[in-house]
Write an enzyme that holds these catalytic residues in place. Structure first.
Site, mmCIF file in Angstrom:
data_model
loop_
_atom_site.group_PDB
_atom_site.id
_atom_site.type_symbol
_atom_site.label_atom_id
_atom_site.label_comp_id
_atom_site.label_asym_id
_atom_site.label_seq_id
_atom_site.Cartn_x
_atom_site.Cartn_y
_atom_site.Cartn_z
ATOM 1 N N CYS A 1 -10.325 9.662 7.544
ATOM 2 C CA CYS A 1 -10.338 8.873 8.783
ATOM 3 C C CYS A 1 -11.495 9.139 9.733
ATOM 4 O O CYS A 1 -12.128 8.203 10.196
ATOM 5 C CB CYS A 1 -9.031 9.106 9.534
ATOM 6 N N PHE B 1 -9.394 18.709 1.951
ATOM 7 C CA PHE B 1 -10.125 18.637 3.226
ATOM 8 C C PHE B 1 -9.447 19.439 4.322
ATOM 9 O O PHE B 1 -10.033 19.703 5.369
ATOM 10 C CB PHE B 1 -10.363 17.186 3.659
ATOM 11 N N THR C 1 -5.888 1.398 9.607
ATOM 12 C CA THR C 1 -6.789 1.467 10.752
ATOM 13 C C THR C 1 -7.842 0.383 10.600
ATOM 14 O O THR C 1 -8.489 0.301 9.563
ATOM 15 C CB THR C 1 -7.491 2.827 10.805
ATOM 16 N N ARG D 1 0.428 4.540 -9.751
ATOM 17 C CA ARG D 1 0.873 5.144 -8.497
ATOM 18 C C ARG D 1 2.353 4.838 -8.254
ATOM 19 O O ARG D 1 3.120 5.724 -7.865
ATOM 20 C CB ARG D 1 0.024 4.605 -7.339
ATOM 21 N N LEU E 1 -10.799 13.227 18.733
ATOM 22 C CA LEU E 1 -10.411 14.433 17.984
ATOM 23 C C LEU E 1 -11.611 14.989 17.224
ATOM 24 O O LEU E 1 -11.894 16.191 17.268
ATOM 25 C CB LEU E 1 -9.265 14.113 17.029
ATOM 26 N N GLY F 1 0.832 -1.202 0.000
ATOM 27 C CA GLY F 1 0.000 0.000 0.000
ATOM 28 C C GLY F 1 0.865 1.250 0.000
ATOM 29 O O GLY F 1 1.466 1.598 1.017
HETATM 30 C C1 UDX Z 1 -4.608 4.744 5.175
HETATM 31 C C2 UDX Z 1 -4.872 3.568 6.065
HETATM 32 O O1 UDX Z 1 -4.230 2.470 5.604
HETATM 33 C C3 UDX Z 1 -6.313 3.451 6.310
HETATM 34 O O2 UDX Z 1 -6.640 2.339 7.072
HETATM 35 C C4 UDX Z 1 -6.618 4.677 7.061
HETATM 36 O O3 UDX Z 1 -7.856 4.617 7.669
HETATM 37 C C5 UDX Z 1 -6.505 5.819 6.099
HETATM 38 O O4 UDX Z 1 -5.200 5.903 5.699
HETATM 39 P P1 UDX Z 1 -4.252 5.529 2.853
HETATM 40 O O5 UDX Z 1 -2.792 5.312 2.861
HETATM 41 O O6 UDX Z 1 -4.734 6.909 3.081
HETATM 42 O O7 UDX Z 1 -4.918 4.579 3.912
HETATM 43 O O8 UDX Z 1 -4.977 4.906 1.624
HETATM 44 P P2 UDX Z 1 -4.642 5.074 0.121
HETATM 45 O O9 UDX Z 1 -3.946 6.352 -0.114
HETATM 46 O O10 UDX Z 1 -5.902 4.736 -0.588
HETATM 47 O O11 UDX Z 1 -3.552 3.922 -0.138
HETATM 48 C C6 UDX Z 1 -3.802 2.570 -0.117
HETATM 49 C C7 UDX Z 1 -3.017 1.910 -1.261
HETATM 50 O O12 UDX Z 1 -3.117 0.499 -1.148
HETATM 51 C C8 UDX Z 1 -3.507 2.275 -2.646
HETATM 52 O O13 UDX Z 1 -2.458 2.871 -3.380
HETATM 53 C C9 UDX Z 1 -3.928 0.925 -3.249
HETATM 54 O O14 UDX Z 1 -3.644 0.816 -4.630
HETATM 55 C C10 UDX Z 1 -3.112 -0.046 -2.437
HETATM 56 N N1 UDX Z 1 -3.670 -1.411 -2.424
HETATM 57 C C11 UDX Z 1 -4.954 -1.619 -2.099
HETATM 58 C C12 UDX Z 1 -2.836 -2.477 -2.728
HETATM 59 O O15 UDX Z 1 -1.668 -2.299 -3.061
HETATM 60 N N2 UDX Z 1 -3.344 -3.744 -2.674
HETATM 61 C C13 UDX Z 1 -4.645 -3.984 -2.357
HETATM 62 O O16 UDX Z 1 -5.060 -5.159 -2.332
HETATM 63 C C14 UDX Z 1 -5.471 -2.893 -2.065
HETATM 64 C C1 UDX Z 2 -6.575 12.611 11.486
HETATM 65 C C2 UDX Z 2 -5.865 12.499 12.840
HETATM 66 O O1 UDX Z 2 -5.505 13.801 13.301
HETATM 67 C C3 UDX Z 2 -4.638 11.617 12.723
HETATM 68 O O2 UDX Z 2 -4.053 11.418 14.000
HETATM 69 C C4 UDX Z 2 -5.055 10.286 12.141
HETATM 70 O O3 UDX Z 2 -3.929 9.461 11.948
HETATM 71 C C5 UDX Z 2 -5.773 10.465 10.828
HETATM 72 O O4 UDX Z 2 -6.893 11.333 10.994
HETATM 73 P P1 UDX Z 2 -6.169 14.016 9.280
HETATM 74 O O5 UDX Z 2 -7.537 13.560 8.907
HETATM 75 O O6 UDX Z 2 -5.063 13.852 8.312
HETATM 76 O O7 UDX Z 2 -5.689 13.283 10.616
HETATM 77 O O8 UDX Z 2 -6.228 15.575 9.640
HETATM 78 P P2 UDX Z 2 -6.681 16.436 10.903
HETATM 79 O O9 UDX Z 2 -5.684 17.488 11.084
HETATM 80 O O10 UDX Z 2 -6.985 15.585 12.064
HETATM 81 O O11 UDX Z 2 -8.011 17.140 10.395
HETATM 82 C C6 UDX Z 2 -9.203 16.436 10.143
HETATM 83 C C7 UDX Z 2 -10.317 17.387 9.754
HETATM 84 O O12 UDX Z 2 -10.759 18.146 10.884
HETATM 85 C C8 UDX Z 2 -9.918 18.420 8.690
HETATM 86 O O13 UDX Z 2 -10.956 18.583 7.773
HETATM 87 C C9 UDX Z 2 -9.701 19.671 9.499
HETATM 88 O O14 UDX Z 2 -9.871 20.832 8.739
HETATM 89 C C10 UDX Z 2 -10.755 19.529 10.564
HETATM 90 N N1 UDX Z 2 -10.472 20.289 11.790
HETATM 91 C C11 UDX Z 2 -9.388 19.980 12.557
HETATM 92 C C12 UDX Z 2 -11.317 21.323 12.194
HETATM 93 O O15 UDX Z 2 -12.299 21.623 11.519
HETATM 94 N N2 UDX Z 2 -11.029 22.005 13.341
HETATM 95 C C13 UDX Z 2 -9.962 21.711 14.128
HETATM 96 O O16 UDX Z 2 -9.778 22.368 15.169
HETATM 97 C C14 UDX Z 2 -9.105 20.665 13.715
#
Ligand code: UDX
Ligand code: UDX
Length: 459
Positions: free
Chosen positions: A273, A335, A133, A40, A224, A10
């Site tokens: 997430c 986002f 996750t 990718r 959070l 991944g």
């Molecule tokens: C991550 C965590 O792994 C996920 O559980 C969490 O909740 C969000 O962040 P993320 O890295 O953001 O996921 O996902 P993504 O950017 O979609 O990357 C996953 C990659 O896995 C993709 O590039 C996809 O092509 C790859 N993949 C998926 C494989 O190589 N094999 C598979 O069977 C499925």
């Molecule tokens: C989150 C968790 O922070 C991280 O620990 C986990 O591993 C993945 O999920 P991420 O989603 O990348 O990370 O970004 P984060 O900074 O947490 O922001 C999430 C969303 O909440 C964004 O849309 C952000 O704009 C919003 N946010 C955050 C608010 O609206 N107000 C705040 O005070 C903080």
């Protein structure tokens, strides 16, 4: 077992940056990131570092230093599994879109496929690390698949959730608040702890049982997100009482028991997430018949959906109850700032609702492409793709995007928006010119002085 080869399945937002930092800090370990997505992997291998598939401040520099030395990107999943003593599973775990648990539970099919692939290919002992996750007790499923291979290989399963936030991923990885490792084999836990100890202090490496580790990740995200929904709930009350949500947030944040972070009122949280993990938590709680627990956490999502809807409703209401045929500028599609990720971005939902009201939308985001914007809207299946194409335009220049608009909605807190020449923007807009600041980014009195009708969250 001394770890010499690590494989990560991944190459996404989590796998890519995490492995790049592990490689940087462990020059004696060969780290191979594999992915089934050829495009990718090709992008990760591009000599032009601006073409990396993920934008994170500081990432390109680390990839430049390590790639081809001890960091490799490949589509050959089997070869990487074979040569590695430690395998991270970092594939996506989206919310299920079908069958039982649809719209709530995590879809674990990719994780299971990885486990089956490892079971099939492995000829030597492996430590398998859940980086994705996952719902509590997923390790059990992975264990059962791996242990039923019929050969004599020993698999240890660890949970090592990632807490990095996008936009600050590299900094979060280099200076983590803690690294969490869950497992039942002390030896396997120590192997992984050793990898992190190259740059993380021992007292920040927390060792727990595997179930606590899995549940801690969901709980951290739920807490959070809950803070954001809590302050957003108060923001609406502020709008009715002349209290100012920024002042309230500051006042409560100075209480050391509450703390100042994650109290920024906004148009609603997005990202891959928060929503997914809370839905997951809710689903798990329901599956144990813990309805009060489930309802409690579900309210965080209900509040967030309400905040997004409330924002678009306010735009329509303020523009004399109709936006039909009116051009509305959207500043920011990601986002949050400093990322090109748009998953669950509030911008998608706000735009969708404005399109339902027949608005014409003009978007600018410094890191998101036009194609991505169209895909995000089409994925909602609200209307035929051709209608999204006809009614949503994109511009490389914010100034051009906002020309002749009736209103601007700020949906991502990109720093550059603060530095714009707002007088120039005002001059080019239809009058009265409205700003709906979904991030409380701009200075209200300055905007009013220019002539804007300025609306923000909770003020
Ligand atoms: C991550 C965590 O792994 C996920 O559980 C969490 O909740 C969000 O962040 P993320 O890295 O953001 O996921 O996902 P993504 O950017 O979609 O990357 C996953 C990659 O896995 C993709 O590039 C996809 O092509 C790859 N993949 C998926 C494989 O190589 N094999 C598979 O069977 C499925
Ligand atoms: C989150 C968790 O922070 C991280 O620990 C986990 O591993 C993945 O999920 P991420 O989603 O990348 O990370 O970004 P984060 O900074 O947490 O922001 C999430 C969303 O909440 C964004 O849309 C952000 O704009 C919003 N946010 C955050 C608010 O609206 N107000 C705040 O005070 C903080």
């Amino acid at each position: 077992m001394k770890i010499k080869n690590i494989c990560c399945i991944g190459a996404g937002y989590v796998g890519g940056p995490t492995m790049a930092v592990i490689a940087l800090k462990n020059p004696d370990i060969k780290v191979t990131i594999v992915d089934i997505n050829e495009a990718r992997i090709a992008a990760w291998n591009d000599t032009d570092l601006s073409k990396l598939p993920i934008y994170e401040p500081g990432l390109a520099e680390i990839v430049e230093k390590t790639r081809g030395k001890n960091l490799f990107f490949s589509t050959d999943v089997n070869a990487a599994i074979t040569e590695s003593e430690m395998i991270f599973i970092s594939v996506n775990t989206p919310t299920k879109t079908y069958g039982k648990g649809k719209g709530m539970a995590a879809d674990l099919k990719y994780v299971e496929l990885c486990a089956r692939n490892i079971a099939e290919i492995a000829t030597t002992d492996k430590i398998v690390v859940e980086k994705s996750t996952l719902p509590v007790r997923t390790a059990q499923a992975i264990k059962s698949i791996l242990h039923n291979t019929g050969n004599d290989i020993n698999f240890e399963i660890l949970s090592n959730p990632e807490f990095l936030a996008e936009g600050t991923a590299i900094d979060d990885l280099l200076n983590p608040d803690r690294v969490l490792i869950g497992g039942d084999s002390e030896k396997a836990i120590d192997c992984l702890a050793h990898v992190y100890s190259s740059w993380v202090a021992e007292d920040k490496i927390l060792k727990t049982n595997v179930w606590s580790s899995e549940l801690s990740k969901l709980t951290a995200n739920a807490f959070l997100a809950q803070r954001v929904s809590s302050i957003n709930a108060i923001s609406e009350l502020c709008e009715h009482t002349e209290a100012n949500v920024n002042e309230v947030a500051k006042a409560i944040g100075m209480d050391s028991r509450i703390g100042p972070k994650f109290l920024k009122a906004s148009v609603g949280f997005g990202g891959s997430c928060f929503q997914k993990d809370i839905l997951n938590l809710v689903y798990i709680a329901r599956s144990y018949n813990l309805n009060e627990v489930a309802n409690y956490w579900e309210q965080v999502i209900i509040m967030n959906d309400y905040q997004k809807r409330r924002f678009s409703d306010q735009i329509v209401r303020t523009l004399y109850n109709t936006v039909s045929g009116k051009k509305i500028g959207i500043l920011g599609w990601a986002f949050k700032k400093d990322t090109n990720d748009t998953r669950e971005s509030a911008a998608i939902y706000v735009t969708d609702q404005l399109l339902n009201e027949q608005a014409n939308i003009s978007v600018y985001d410094p890191k998101v492409s036009e194609a991505k914007i169209q895909t995000d809207l089409n994925n909602l299946n609200t209307r035929p793709a051709i209608e999204n194409q006809e009614n949503v335009s994109y511009n490389d220049s914010a100034y051009d995007a906002l020309k002749d608009t009736h209103a601007v909605a700020i949906l991502t807190e990109w720093d550059e928006f603060k530095t714009y020449d707002w007088e120039k923007i005002y001059a080019q807009m239809k009058k009265p010119a409205f700003i709906f600041d979904g991030r409380n980014l701009l200075d209200k009195s300055k905007m009013n002085k220019i002539g804007f009708e300025y609306y923000s969250i909770g003020q």
